[in-house]
Design an enzyme around this catalytic site. Structure first.
Site, PDB file in Angstrom:
ATOM      1  N   GLY A  87       0.728  -1.255   0.012  1.00  0.00           N
ATOM      2  CA  GLY A  87       0.094   0.048  -0.048  1.00  0.00           C
ATOM      3  C   GLY A  87       0.889   1.171  -0.061  1.00  0.00           C
ATOM      4  O   GLY A  87       1.907   1.215  -0.558  1.00  0.00           O
ATOM      5  N   SER A  88       0.178   2.230   0.641  1.00  0.00           N
ATOM      6  CA  SER A  88       1.068   3.501   0.432  1.00  0.00           C
ATOM      7  C   SER A  88       2.366   3.564   1.376  1.00  0.00           C
ATOM      8  O   SER A  88       2.334   3.066   2.420  1.00  0.00           O
ATOM      9  CB  SER A  88      -0.199   4.755   0.908  1.00  0.00           C
ATOM     10  OG  SER A  88      -0.328   4.641   2.407  1.00  0.00           O
ATOM     11  N   SER A  89       3.310   4.416   1.015  1.00  0.00           N
ATOM     12  CA  SER A  89       4.581   4.520   1.622  1.00  0.00           C
ATOM     13  C   SER A  89       4.252   5.215   2.982  1.00  0.00           C
ATOM     14  O   SER A  89       4.772   5.052   4.136  1.00  0.00           O
ATOM     15  CB  SER A  89       5.514   5.610   0.895  1.00  0.00           C
ATOM     16  OG  SER A  89       5.767   4.937  -0.455  1.00  0.00           O
ATOM     17  N   ARG A  90       3.293   6.228   3.204  1.00  0.00           N
ATOM     18  CA  ARG A  90       2.786   6.892   4.204  1.00  0.00           C
ATOM     19  C   ARG A  90       2.559   5.813   5.495  1.00  0.00           C
ATOM     20  O   ARG A  90       3.069   5.873   6.619  1.00  0.00           O
ATOM     21  CB  ARG A  90       1.860   7.815   4.145  1.00  0.00           C
ATOM     22  CG  ARG A  90       1.352   8.618   5.380  1.00  0.00           C
ATOM     23  CD  ARG A  90       0.268   9.462   5.138  1.00  0.00           C
ATOM     24  NE  ARG A  90      -0.945   8.795   4.713  1.00  0.00           N
ATOM     25  CZ  ARG A  90      -1.556   8.208   5.529  1.00  0.00           C
ATOM     26  NH1 ARG A  90      -1.619   8.131   6.737  1.00  0.00           N
ATOM     27  NH2 ARG A  90      -2.882   7.754   5.046  1.00  0.00           N
ATOM     28  N   VAL A  91       1.644   4.967   5.104  1.00  0.00           N
ATOM     29  CA  VAL A  91       1.082   3.927   6.078  1.00  0.00           C
ATOM     30  C   VAL A  91       2.277   3.096   6.265  1.00  0.00           C
ATOM     31  O   VAL A  91       2.306   2.547   7.682  1.00  0.00           O
ATOM     32  CB  VAL A  91      -0.136   3.272   5.484  1.00  0.00           C
ATOM     33  CG1 VAL A  91      -0.725   2.061   6.431  1.00  0.00           C
ATOM     34  CG2 VAL A  91      -1.239   4.249   5.448  1.00  0.00           C
ATOM     35  N   ALA A  92       3.269   2.709   5.481  1.00  0.00           N
ATOM     36  CA  ALA A  92       4.172   1.656   5.518  1.00  0.00           C
ATOM     37  C   ALA A  92       5.012   2.207   6.464  1.00  0.00           C
ATOM     38  O   ALA A  92       5.547   1.503   7.609  1.00  0.00           O
ATOM     39  CB  ALA A  92       4.740   1.548   4.192  1.00  0.00           C
TER      40      ALA A  92
ATOM     41  N   GLU B 147       5.876  -3.603   0.281  1.00  0.00           N
ATOM     42  CA  GLU B 147       5.588  -3.425  -1.233  1.00  0.00           C
ATOM     43  C   GLU B 147       5.035  -2.190  -1.395  1.00  0.00           C
ATOM     44  O   GLU B 147       3.779  -2.364  -1.231  1.00  0.00           O
ATOM     45  CB  GLU B 147       5.062  -4.744  -2.008  1.00  0.00           C
ATOM     46  CG  GLU B 147       5.258  -4.609  -3.401  1.00  0.00           C
ATOM     47  CD  GLU B 147       4.150  -4.341  -4.165  1.00  0.00           C
ATOM     48  OE1 GLU B 147       3.846  -3.030  -4.459  1.00  0.00           O
ATOM     49  OE2 GLU B 147       3.634  -5.245  -4.422  1.00  0.00           O
TER      50      GLU B 147
ATOM     51  N   CYS C  63       0.374   0.055  -8.647  1.00  0.00           N
ATOM     52  CA  CYS C  63       1.538   0.563  -8.085  1.00  0.00           C
ATOM     53  C   CYS C  63       2.813   0.373  -9.019  1.00  0.00           C
ATOM     54  O   CYS C  63       3.973   1.154  -8.879  1.00  0.00           O
ATOM     55  CB  CYS C  63       2.196  -0.173  -6.803  1.00  0.00           C
ATOM     56  SG  CYS C  63       2.051  -2.092  -7.147  1.00  0.00           S
TER      57      CYS C  63
END
Length: 521
Positions: free
Chosen positions: A281-286, A300, A335
């Site tokens: 998913g999103s980089s922010r949540v990651a 990923e 993505c």
């Protein structure tokens, strides 16, 4: 690399009428011909909403709180999702806590389960090969993540081939060990692939079947017990896949399946403390999860993916078609979508851009070759485009961040570069923070060598037919340059993400004859 233009998606030419977007694939059948199915794709509507349940400790359950989803094509309420709130997480926490760190199976414990999962994969792969089952999942994907029939079918086919790949003995081959001779008689060291035990899988909306199914099966193959959360907008697809897997022999208490919001899932992760979490998913949540989970995570995450066209111009129509597929298929909600196209000056002298435009204009809502953008508004996209068109040069410090902002929709940036500006192009891709997919379109071996040697993207296509999207099951798909990076699809990906290395040193003797206690050291 001073001039650049924005290629912004396409405009819908027609609105679908009823279910007409399925066109010639409108096959007549009943769910009773599909033994595991609890929904009929044809009948899902406001008057007959489908229901999505949760699975915990081997039992399917509803919820006191139902989230109603709107049909992304007409706004009609059509699916009810039983969402778990923070007050209802305890059964999921308890279920994960029952799984030991050494997993449900490992090379020394219940190894027959490796064979079980080979059989499950064979049966499930066969089920997905049946036209009525393949069509069922393809159509279900279209209902919740609108994309063309062929694009949705591609997910089903990749999942089918993946399951076929890991049938028979292939699951136990994932746990292959090795031995090294020791220093003396009776000593040997052995390396084993070991499960983590309780794990979590969190996946996004854009590939409702392929991503969660492949990661789930990889986790199970290696002996883990997963809790699976798919974006609620599309979780009906994986709920039905779970029922197919049960029909094919998956023990019902091997996987928990939950629908919840992000806050509730975060609380489960903190309380259940899974040994490893896979997040797509999103980089922010990651980045937030990496901190919350103290680094016990594989990612990923988002990708601002690039394509570089080299100096050798050839097969212009083909290259334009691939650019259109990479940027605009699935409405750009991938993505791996082509976010930036760097054209060598030789290509900028051709009609490539106009051909890409013409191909984009062929797309229409009637056959879902273009569809709703589920996470970005038209206004926001147009505003971003307006800002970009004011920028004369990409690499300036105060503009680079804006230029490389990922827009999860049919949106790409096109720029050209001169022969002596390739170092600037390489600088631009070096400064990007997410290194997922890339393409180097050239058959010039020296050019390929220069670009590949100075870049890092984990899945990189090179050559005249290079693309950024459309990853099948036969090669690694995932980012590089980040120790948290996760892969998908291949034995290497499964072993990297879903197992760790354990070394067991056997030292059984015998002792040398006449051995005596030596002096202290």
């Amino acid at each position: 690399m001073y001039r650049f233009v924005v290629c912004r998606g396409v405009t819908a030419k027609a609105r679908p009428k009823g279910l007409s977007w399925f066109g010639s694939f409108n096959l007549s059948r009943s769910i009773h011909s599909i033994p595991f199915a609890t929904v009929d794709v044809e009948e899902i509507s406001g008057s007959q909403p489908a229901e999505v349940h949760n699975l915990v400790q081997g039992k399917w359950k509803g919820s006191s709180s139902w989230n109603t989803l709107l049909d992304p094509l007409n706004g009609e309420p059509f699916i009810k999702v039983a969402e778990v709130d923070e007050a209802g997480i305890q059964p999921y926490v308890e279920s994960l806590s029952k799984c030991p760190k050494h997993g449900l199976h490992n090379p020394f414990k219940e190894p027959e389960r490796y064979l079980l999962f080979g059989d499950i994969s064979a049966k499930a792969g066969h089920m997905l090969s049946l036209p009525k089952v393949s069509d069922f999942f393809t159509r279900l994907i279209q209902r919740v993540a609108p994309k063309s029939y062929q694009q949705a079918l591609g997910e089903v086919q990749v999942t089918q081939k993946f399951l076929e790949n890991f049938s028979g003995d292939q699951v136990r081959f994932l746990a292959r060990s090795f031995g090294i001779p020791g220093n003396h008689l009776g000593q040997q060291s052995h390396g084993f692939r070991w499960p983590y035990g309780p794990v979590a899988i969190i996946t996004p909306f854009n590939f409702p079947l392929e991503i969660p199914a492949l990661q789930l099966m990889g986790a199970l193959y290696m002996g883990n017990k997963p809790i699976l959360k798919v974006d609620s907008k599309v979780s009906i697809v994986m709920e039905q896949m779970m029922r197919l897997l049960h029909y094919c022999g998956l023990p019902v208490d091997d996987v928990d399946f939950i629908n919840s919001d992000g806050k509730t899932m975060n609380k489960i992760l903190l309380e259940a403390n899974p040994r490893m979490t896979l997040f797509t998913g999103s980089s922010r949540v990651a980045d937030k999860l990496a901190v919350d989970l103290k680094g016990r995570i594989k990612l990923e995450d988002a990708g601002f993916d690039w394509k570089i066209l080299g100096p050798d111009v050839q097969e212009e129509d083909y290259v334009a078609w691939v650019c259109d597929q990479d940027a605009y298929a699935c409405s750009g909600q991938k993505c791996s979508a082509q976010s930036m196209l760097f054209m060598h000056e030789n290509w900028s002298r051709t009609s490539l851009v106009s051909k890409i435009r013409d191909l984009a204009e062929r797309r229409n809502l009637e056959d879902l070759t273009i569809g709703p953008v589920l996470t970005f508004t038209t206004e926001a996209m147009l505003e971003h485009m307006s800002k970009l068109l004011q920028i004369p040069e990409i690499l300036k410090k105060n503009t680079y961040e804006l230029v490389t902002r990922e827009i999860f929709g049919p949106f790409q940036i096109v720029t050209d570069y001169k022969r002596d500006q390739l170092p600037m192009v390489l600088d631009a891709v070096e400064r990007m923070h997410a290194h997922l997919t890339a393409a180097v379109v050239s058959n010039d071996p020296l050019f390929l060598q220069e670009v590949i040697g100075n870049t890092v993207n984990g899945t990189t296509y090179a050559g005249l037919r290079a693309r950024t999207t459309g990853a099948p099951q036969n090669h690694w798909f995932g980012p590089a340059g980040d120790p948290r990076g996760a892969g998908i699809g291949t034995p290497e990906a499964i072993k990297l993400v879903w197992s760790c290395h354990r070394e067991i040193i056997y030292d059984v003797g015998p002792l040398p004859r006449h051995w005596e206690i030596p002096p202290s050291t």
